[in-house]
Design a protein around this motif. Structure first.
Motif, PDB file in Angstrom:
ATOM      1  N   GLN A 418       0.826  -1.201   0.000  1.00  0.00           N
ATOM      2  CA  GLN A 418       0.000   0.000   0.000  1.00  0.00           C
ATOM      3  C   GLN A 418       0.870   1.263   0.000  1.00  0.00           C
ATOM      4  O   GLN A 418       0.561   2.241  -0.692  1.00  0.00           O
ATOM      5  CB  GLN A 418      -0.925  -0.005   1.210  1.00  0.00           C
ATOM      6  N   ILE A 419       1.955   1.233   0.763  1.00  0.00           N
ATOM      7  CA  ILE A 419       2.865   2.378   0.775  1.00  0.00           C
ATOM      8  C   ILE A 419       3.486   2.575  -0.599  1.00  0.00           C
ATOM      9  O   ILE A 419       3.557   3.704  -1.119  1.00  0.00           O
ATOM     10  CB  ILE A 419       3.947   2.179   1.852  1.00  0.00           C
ATOM     11  N   LEU A 420       3.931   1.482  -1.210  1.00  0.00           N
ATOM     12  CA  LEU A 420       4.508   1.580  -2.556  1.00  0.00           C
ATOM     13  C   LEU A 420       3.473   2.110  -3.544  1.00  0.00           C
ATOM     14  O   LEU A 420       3.772   2.989  -4.371  1.00  0.00           O
ATOM     15  CB  LEU A 420       5.025   0.217  -3.010  1.00  0.00           C
ATOM     16  N   SER A 421       2.261   1.601  -3.452  1.00  0.00           N
ATOM     17  CA  SER A 421       1.196   2.062  -4.331  1.00  0.00           C
ATOM     18  C   SER A 421       0.946   3.550  -4.137  1.00  0.00           C
ATOM     19  O   SER A 421       0.767   4.308  -5.108  1.00  0.00           O
ATOM     20  CB  SER A 421      -0.091   1.269  -4.065  1.00  0.00           C
ATOM     21  N   GLY A 422       0.954   3.983  -2.881  1.00  0.00           N
ATOM     22  CA  GLY A 422       0.744   5.393  -2.597  1.00  0.00           C
ATOM     23  C   GLY A 422       1.831   6.280  -3.163  1.00  0.00           C
ATOM     24  O   GLY A 422       1.571   7.409  -3.594  1.00  0.00           O
ATOM     25  N   LEU A 423       3.044   5.774  -3.198  1.00  0.00           N
ATOM     26  CA  LEU A 423       4.174   6.565  -3.704  1.00  0.00           C
ATOM     27  C   LEU A 423       4.181   6.662  -5.224  1.00  0.00           C
ATOM     28  O   LEU A 423       4.602   7.682  -5.777  1.00  0.00           O
ATOM     29  CB  LEU A 423       5.499   5.966  -3.220  1.00  0.00           C
ATOM     30  N   VAL A 424       3.715   5.622  -5.913  1.00  0.00           N
ATOM     31  CA  VAL A 424       3.838   5.600  -7.373  1.00  0.00           C
ATOM     32  C   VAL A 424       2.522   5.834  -8.111  1.00  0.00           C
ATOM     33  O   VAL A 424       2.535   6.250  -9.272  1.00  0.00           O
ATOM     34  CB  VAL A 424       4.462   4.269  -7.858  1.00  0.00           C
ATOM     35  N   ALA A 425       1.386   5.563  -7.451  1.00  0.00           N
ATOM     36  CA  ALA A 425       0.108   5.589  -8.170  1.00  0.00           C
ATOM     37  C   ALA A 425      -0.215   6.973  -8.731  1.00  0.00           C
ATOM     38  O   ALA A 425      -0.712   7.096  -9.862  1.00  0.00           O
ATOM     39  CB  ALA A 425      -1.021   5.121  -7.251  1.00  0.00           C
ATOM     40  N   GLY A 426       0.055   8.020  -7.960  1.00  0.00           N
ATOM     41  CA  GLY A 426      -0.235   9.361  -8.440  1.00  0.00           C
ATOM     42  C   GLY A 426       0.533   9.706  -9.692  1.00  0.00           C
ATOM     43  O   GLY A 426      -0.011  10.302 -10.632  1.00  0.00           O
ATOM     44  N   SER A 427       1.810   9.310  -9.745  1.00  0.00           N
ATOM     45  CA  SER A 427       2.629   9.576 -10.932  1.00  0.00           C
ATOM     46  C   SER A 427       2.155   8.758 -12.126  1.00  0.00           C
ATOM     47  O   SER A 427       2.133   9.246 -13.254  1.00  0.00           O
ATOM     48  CB  SER A 427       4.102   9.267 -10.626  1.00  0.00           C
ATOM     49  N   VAL A 428       1.779   7.497 -11.871  1.00  0.00           N
ATOM     50  CA  VAL A 428       1.265   6.655 -12.951  1.00  0.00           C
ATOM     51  C   VAL A 428      -0.005   7.278 -13.528  1.00  0.00           C
ATOM     52  O   VAL A 428      -0.177   7.364 -14.755  1.00  0.00           O
ATOM     53  CB  VAL A 428       0.974   5.224 -12.432  1.00  0.00           C
ATOM     54  N   LEU A 429      -0.900   7.731 -12.647  1.00  0.00           N
ATOM     55  CA  LEU A 429      -2.141   8.355 -13.101  1.00  0.00           C
ATOM     56  C   LEU A 429      -1.867   9.607 -13.930  1.00  0.00           C
ATOM     57  O   LEU A 429      -2.475   9.825 -14.978  1.00  0.00           O
ATOM     58  CB  LEU A 429      -3.008   8.705 -11.892  1.00  0.00           C
ATOM     59  N   ARG A 430      -0.927  10.422 -13.475  1.00  0.00           N
ATOM     60  CA  ARG A 430      -0.651  11.691 -14.130  1.00  0.00           C
ATOM     61  C   ARG A 430       0.054  11.509 -15.480  1.00  0.00           C
ATOM     62  O   ARG A 430      -0.362  12.069 -16.501  1.00  0.00           O
ATOM     63  CB  ARG A 430       0.220  12.568 -13.222  1.00  0.00           C
ATOM     64  N   PHE A 431       1.107  10.693 -15.501  1.00  0.00           N
ATOM     65  CA  PHE A 431       1.967  10.635 -16.674  1.00  0.00           C
ATOM     66  C   PHE A 431       1.548   9.587 -17.716  1.00  0.00           C
ATOM     67  O   PHE A 431       1.868   9.722 -18.886  1.00  0.00           O
ATOM     68  CB  PHE A 431       3.414  10.386 -16.245  1.00  0.00           C
ATOM     69  N   PHE A 432       0.852   8.540 -17.275  1.00  0.00           N
ATOM     70  CA  PHE A 432       0.462   7.497 -18.219  1.00  0.00           C
ATOM     71  C   PHE A 432      -1.012   7.580 -18.626  1.00  0.00           C
ATOM     72  O   PHE A 432      -1.362   7.206 -19.744  1.00  0.00           O
ATOM     73  CB  PHE A 432       0.751   6.110 -17.644  1.00  0.00           C
ATOM     74  N   PHE A 433      -1.862   8.052 -17.696  1.00  0.00           N
ATOM     75  CA  PHE A 433      -3.297   8.000 -17.964  1.00  0.00           C
ATOM     76  C   PHE A 433      -3.968   9.364 -17.974  1.00  0.00           C
ATOM     77  O   PHE A 433      -5.194   9.448 -18.053  1.00  0.00           O
ATOM     78  CB  PHE A 433      -3.994   7.084 -16.945  1.00  0.00           C
ATOM     79  N   GLY A 434      -3.187  10.431 -17.874  1.00  0.00           N
ATOM     80  CA  GLY A 434      -3.736  11.778 -17.991  1.00  0.00           C
ATOM     81  C   GLY A 434      -4.831  12.109 -16.999  1.00  0.00           C
ATOM     82  O   GLY A 434      -5.724  12.904 -17.299  1.00  0.00           O
ATOM     83  N   GLY A 435      -4.773  11.517 -15.817  1.00  0.00           N
ATOM     84  CA  GLY A 435      -5.773  11.794 -14.794  1.00  0.00           C
ATOM     85  C   GLY A 435      -7.042  10.977 -14.890  1.00  0.00           C
ATOM     86  O   GLY A 435      -7.964  11.146 -14.074  1.00  0.00           O
ATOM     87  N   GLU A 436      -7.133  10.069 -15.886  1.00  0.00           N
ATOM     88  CA  GLU A 436      -8.320   9.214 -16.031  1.00  0.00           C
ATOM     89  C   GLU A 436      -8.223   8.039 -15.058  1.00  0.00           C
ATOM     90  O   GLU A 436      -7.541   7.046 -15.312  1.00  0.00           O
ATOM     91  CB  GLU A 436      -8.429   8.700 -17.473  1.00  0.00           C
ATOM     92  N   ALA A 437      -8.956   8.143 -13.943  1.00  0.00           N
ATOM     93  CA  ALA A 437      -8.794   7.196 -12.836  1.00  0.00           C
ATOM     94  C   ALA A 437      -9.250   5.786 -13.172  1.00  0.00           C
ATOM     95  O   ALA A 437      -8.818   4.822 -12.520  1.00  0.00           O
ATOM     96  CB  ALA A 437      -9.535   7.710 -11.604  1.00  0.00           C
ATOM     97  N   ILE A 438     -10.106   5.613 -14.178  1.00  0.00           N
ATOM     98  CA  ILE A 438     -10.611   4.284 -14.500  1.00  0.00           C
ATOM     99  C   ILE A 438      -9.478   3.338 -14.882  1.00  0.00           C
ATOM    100  O   ILE A 438      -9.532   2.128 -14.595  1.00  0.00           O
ATOM    101  CB  ILE A 438     -11.662   4.363 -15.637  1.00  0.00           C
ATOM    102  N   TYR A 439      -8.417   3.876 -15.494  1.00  0.00           N
ATOM    103  CA  TYR A 439      -7.305   3.019 -15.909  1.00  0.00           C
ATOM    104  C   TYR A 439      -6.544   2.456 -14.698  1.00  0.00           C
ATOM    105  O   TYR A 439      -5.907   1.406 -14.805  1.00  0.00           O
ATOM    106  CB  TYR A 439      -6.351   3.797 -16.815  1.00  0.00           C
ATOM    107  N   MET A 440      -6.630   3.141 -13.573  1.00  0.00           N
ATOM    108  CA  MET A 440      -5.973   2.634 -12.371  1.00  0.00           C
ATOM    109  C   MET A 440      -6.664   1.357 -11.880  1.00  0.00           C
ATOM    110  O   MET A 440      -6.022   0.470 -11.308  1.00  0.00           O
ATOM    111  CB  MET A 440      -5.979   3.694 -11.271  1.00  0.00           C
ATOM    112  N   LEU A 441      -7.969   1.243 -12.105  1.00  0.00           N
ATOM    113  CA  LEU A 441      -8.671   0.015 -11.715  1.00  0.00           C
ATOM    114  C   LEU A 441      -8.271  -1.153 -12.616  1.00  0.00           C
ATOM    115  O   LEU A 441      -8.240  -2.306 -12.172  1.00  0.00           O
ATOM    116  CB  LEU A 441     -10.179   0.234 -11.764  1.00  0.00           C
ATOM    117  N   VAL A 442      -7.930  -0.856 -13.872  1.00  0.00           N
ATOM    118  CA  VAL A 442      -7.410  -1.900 -14.757  1.00  0.00           C
ATOM    119  C   VAL A 442      -6.040  -2.360 -14.257  1.00  0.00           C
ATOM    120  O   VAL A 442      -5.735  -3.567 -14.250  1.00  0.00           O
ATOM    121  CB  VAL A 442      -7.321  -1.392 -16.210  1.00  0.00           C
TER     122      VAL A 442
END
Length: 464
Positions: A418-442
């Motif tokens: 969970q800590i690792l997810s918290g550290l990287v998830a925001g960057s993944v959302l911003r840089f790979f998915f342009g803020g579209e949160a649905i891709y994080m569920l994938v």
């Protein structure tokens, strides 16, 4: 070694009943903390960083509480003092967190909200950890599946109640679900009041109704020398690290499974709210104050109640299924189903508004919002297995005199991902998915698939 007596169904029920209230609180936290922090001013991309407070508190608290409870015995028992103490602190934090706006003159409102979040989750961990060990303390090996499945059922029953509270208060009692910027809706505030009260009362029930075995009797059941001193090499700060060296291999193998499953769960808790508001209600990225965003937030409670209800139903049958086909098989299949469920959420987008009768109220929601309930079936099956199967598999490989501390160490496998997810998830959302949160569920779905594969490599073992 003296044979441990079998418990009646209601004795097993009472051992875990406190988890009903704990999970009401945890469900309210899971479904509403992102909403609360957003209302208090948190940025969408920063939410995972705020959520790190939860696993970080577990990482610190659970091993300490586990080790202490292994060595405790007083009038309340062995685990009960920590269960009750944690519940009192958790209830207090639940009463305070949604009222963060009242302290604006003392400290920044968002900072107070974060502090109460950390305190609330830390006290949840103080209470949860001894509960895990209590089941192993009180049940013989042949009743472990039933014990942890009953615990899973109560966890999910509490989650259903906690998840629907804000929606129920708004749509049945007319309590407001919107608030001015920088404040929390009244429906959320009252939900936290009710959840905190239920938490405290249910834990008191377990403490009063469960009589833990005194040290001499417990030692006889577990084949321990009640007069034996704790090995000096396992005392103190460095003793903790020596304990890590004797960690059972089964626990290390389960840690890999835990990594992938809890990485996915963390993403779900953080991003389901923005994913539904964007993908289903069509809200703009970063929109957390509009009526549509608040309606989406209320519907999250229904969805989370849904997966908890399906988890509770599956928990009723899980112990019997595990007895027939094996714990590992149930665990792996459940995670696979969960992975499919997460990925499938991408298919349900937008739609015309439709009228829905929920028995206790009627609402108008986009058609795809209703269809999201189908993935929740799979999420619920996976969640039920995550709550029960790892502990049932692990408990037989742990030494009885170190059950609490090793259960606490096992929490690293929950907090770490969970800590690792918290550290990287925001960057993944911003840089790979342009803020579209649905891709994080994938992404969460792919992680669950990897967890299902990892179960194959777990080799259960018996403790010496």
């Amino acid at each position: 070694m003296k044979k441990m007596p079998h418990l009646s169904f209601w004795q097993i029920w009472n051992v875990s009943f406190g988890f009903l209230g704990i999970q009401m609180g945890f469900a309210l936290q899971s479904a509403n903390v992102s909403r609360i922090l957003s209302n208090l001013g948190a940025d969408l991309h920063a939410l995972p960083l705020f959520w790190i407070a939860a696993p970080l508190m577990g990482l610190i608290v659970q091993p300490i509480v586990g080790s202490a409870s292994d060595r405790t015995w007083n009038r309340l028992g062995r685990r009960s003092p920590y269960i009750l103490g944690g519940a009192i602190i958790a209830a207090l934090a639940m009463f305070l967190m949604p009222n963060a706006s009242i302290v604006v003159s003392i400290m920044p409102v968002l900072l107070f909200g974060l502090l109460m979040f950390a305190l609330m989750d830390g006290s949840f961990n103080i209470t949860m950890q001894p509960f895990r060990a209590l089941v192993a303390d009180m049940t013989p090996e042949e009743q472990r599946n039933v014990g942890y499945s009953t615990q899973s059922f109560l966890i999910n029953a509490g989650a259903v109640l906690g998840s629907i509270l804000p929606f129920l208060l708004t749509n049945s009692l007319g309590i407001a679900n919107t608030a001015p910027e920088g404040q929390v809706p009244a429906s959320v505030i009252w939900s936290f009041y009710i959840g905190g009260s239920a938490l405290l009362l249910s834990v008191i029930w377990t403490v009063v109704k469960t009589k833990e075995y005194p040290p001499e009797e417990y030692a006889a059941y577990k084949g321990l020398d009640v007069k034996a001193e704790i090995d000096p090499q396992y005392k103190g700060f460095f003793g903790f690290f020596r304990l890590l060296k004797i960690t059972p291999k089964t626990m290390i193998q389960l840690a890999v499974v835990q990594f992938f499953s809890w990485f996915a769960l963390y993403i779900m808790w953080v991003y389901t709210t923005p994913a539904v508001s964007q993908h289903v209600w069509g809200c703009e990225i970063g929109d957390s104050a509009s009526q549509a965003a608040q309606d989406a937030g209320d519907w999250i409670g229904i969805l989370f109640a849904g997966y908890s209800l399906f988890a509770a139903i599956f928990s009723v049958f899980m112990s019997k299924i595990a007895t027939k086909i094996g714990r590992k098989t149930v665990y792996s299949i459940a995670l696979l189903i969960g992975g499919i469920a997460y990925c499938s959420t991408f298919l349900f987008e937008g739609g015309e508004m439709m009228h829905v009768n929920l028995l206790f109220t009627q609402v108008d929601v986009p058609s795809s919002a209703v269809l999201w309930m189908f993935p929740m079936i799979g999420v619920g099956i996976a969640w039920a297995a995550v709550l029960a199967m790892p502990y049932a598999i692990l408990s037989e490989s742990l030494p009885a005199d170190k059950m609490g501390v090793f259960m606490g160490i096992f929490n690293f496998t929950i907090a770490g991902p969970q800590i690792l997810s918290g550290l990287v998830a925001g960057s993944v959302l911003r840089f790979f998915f342009g803020g579209e949160a649905i891709y994080m569920l994938v992404v969460a779905g792919v992680s669950m698939f990897l967890g299902a594969i990892s179960v194959i490599f777990v080799k259960p073992s018996k403790s010496n």
